[in-house]
Design an enzyme around this catalytic site. Structure first.
Site, PDB file in Angstrom:
ATOM      1  N   ASP A 159       4.033  -2.892  -5.892  1.00  0.00           N
ATOM      2  CA  ASP A 159       5.076  -3.856  -6.255  1.00  0.00           C
ATOM      3  C   ASP A 159       4.937  -4.408  -7.668  1.00  0.00           C
ATOM      4  OD1 ASP A 159       2.908  -5.548  -5.973  1.00  0.00           O
ATOM      5  OD2 ASP A 159       3.677  -6.598  -4.209  1.00  0.00           O
TER       6      ASP A 159
ATOM      7  N   ASP B  14      -2.509  -1.796   3.666  1.00  0.00           N
ATOM      8  CA  ASP B  14      -1.379  -1.442   2.802  1.00  0.00           C
ATOM      9  C   ASP B  14      -1.954  -0.941   1.483  1.00  0.00           C
ATOM     10  OD1 ASP B  14       1.331  -1.120   2.527  1.00  0.00           O
ATOM     11  OD2 ASP B  14       1.764  -3.202   2.011  1.00  0.00           O
TER      12      ASP B  14
END
Length: 314
Positions: free
Chosen positions: A110, A220
């Site tokens: 991100d 993640d």
């Protein structure tokens, strides 16, 4: 000449002829005897003999051929066991299996400042992705007016000397800097099973540098092109208008789990960013574009390969 003399000479000539004839006959008999012995020796086995490690069922024992040469059986060249070649994963090409808890791995990138950068030595970087920011209070690039981003160095990589991959992850069940070893089971945690079987038995060590809105047992993994998730503003602020793929799932999901398409996306999106390109290629290569693979995991000491990039040892 008298008759006696002639008779004596004739007798001498007859004796000489007899001696010559006897010698000839004796030589002939001796040759025949040698030939017979040779035939008997030639009856030694010339093929199909028993023994060890031979080709065609022959043995490793010494045998004499009719042609007079001596040879040994050689090791079988077909059907034998051994280390696999051609990239096939076998027990001989994998590290020892681990035991631990059950979980799974997802992916994201991100571009945001890692949450552990606020309180530890985990670095954040300027917009170039390589220059470290010393101010821990620098605002994340995912927030308005922010200037602190994910460092390119957090992309995953493989180390042939340890036969392990390394990387960084968001994980909620521990503090910043803790490391975990993941072993991929060959199964997928829901969704498409793309690539999961291909990485069965492979192992990876990750360090926690982020805390996110994720489930129990979920790692993640920071993978370039893995999807921006809920923080949608960071990569656009850092890179401008680029193809980020599907919000959750990234470029692979945009490619409908097609590995060839994914490899092309790596090049088109990260071709000018070599470290990120290497991380994306790691995903299509070593990781086989696996979609949410299941893992067995356990906590381990953080290796130098990781701490050299993160600045913390857990």
């Amino acid at each position: 000449m008298s008759l006696r003399v002639c008779t004596n000479r004739l007798s001498s000539l007859l004796r000489i002829a007899w001696v010559f004839t006897a010698a000839t006959i004796s030589a002939g008999c001796g040759a025949s005897g040698s030939a017979k012995a040779s035939e008997q020796q030639g009856n030694l086995p010339t093929g199909g003999s028993t023994g060890n490690d031979a080709t065609g069922g022959a043995s490793g024992a010494v045998v004499k051929n009719v042609g007079g040469t001596t040879n040994r059986g050689t090791r079988a060249t077909g059907g034998s066991t051994g280390s696999a070649t051609g990239g096939t994963a076998t027990s001989s090409s994998l590290n020892p299996a681990i035991t631990g808890s059950q979980g799974y791995a997802t992916r994201y990138w991100d571009c945001c400042k890692p949450s552990c950068s606020w309180s530890t030595a985990v670095p954040a970087c300027q917009k170039d992705g390589t220059t470290h920011i010393s101010d821990r209070n620098a605002v994340s690039g995912c927030d308005s007016g922010g200037s602190a981003y994910e460092c390119d160095d957090f992309a995953p990589w493989y180390d042939a000397s340890t036969n392990l991959s390394y990387g960084f992850a968001a994980y909620n069940a521990s503090g910043c800097g803790i490391c975990y070893e993941l072993q991929f089971t060959g199964e997928s945690n829901g969704g498409a099973a793309t690539g999961a079987a291909a990485i069965k038995g492979k192992q990876m060590i990750v360090q926690v540098i982020n805390i996110g809105n994720i489930a129990s047992g979920q790692f993640d993994l920071l993978i370039p092109g893995g999807g921006v998730g809920e923080k949608t503003a960071g990569c656009t602020a850092q890179w401008g208008s680029v193809d980020l793929g599907v919000t959750y799932g990234g470029l692979l999901s945009e490619c409908n789990n097609d590995a060839v398409c994914m490899a092309g996306k790596c090049q088109s999106v990260f071709g000018s960013k070599p470290t990120l390109l290497a991380g994306c290629n790691w995903f299509t290569g070593w990781f086989s574009s696996a979609d949410n693979p299941a893992v067995v995991y356990k906590q381990v000491s953080c290796p130098a390969q990781i701490t050299a990039k993160s600045g913390i040892s857990g």
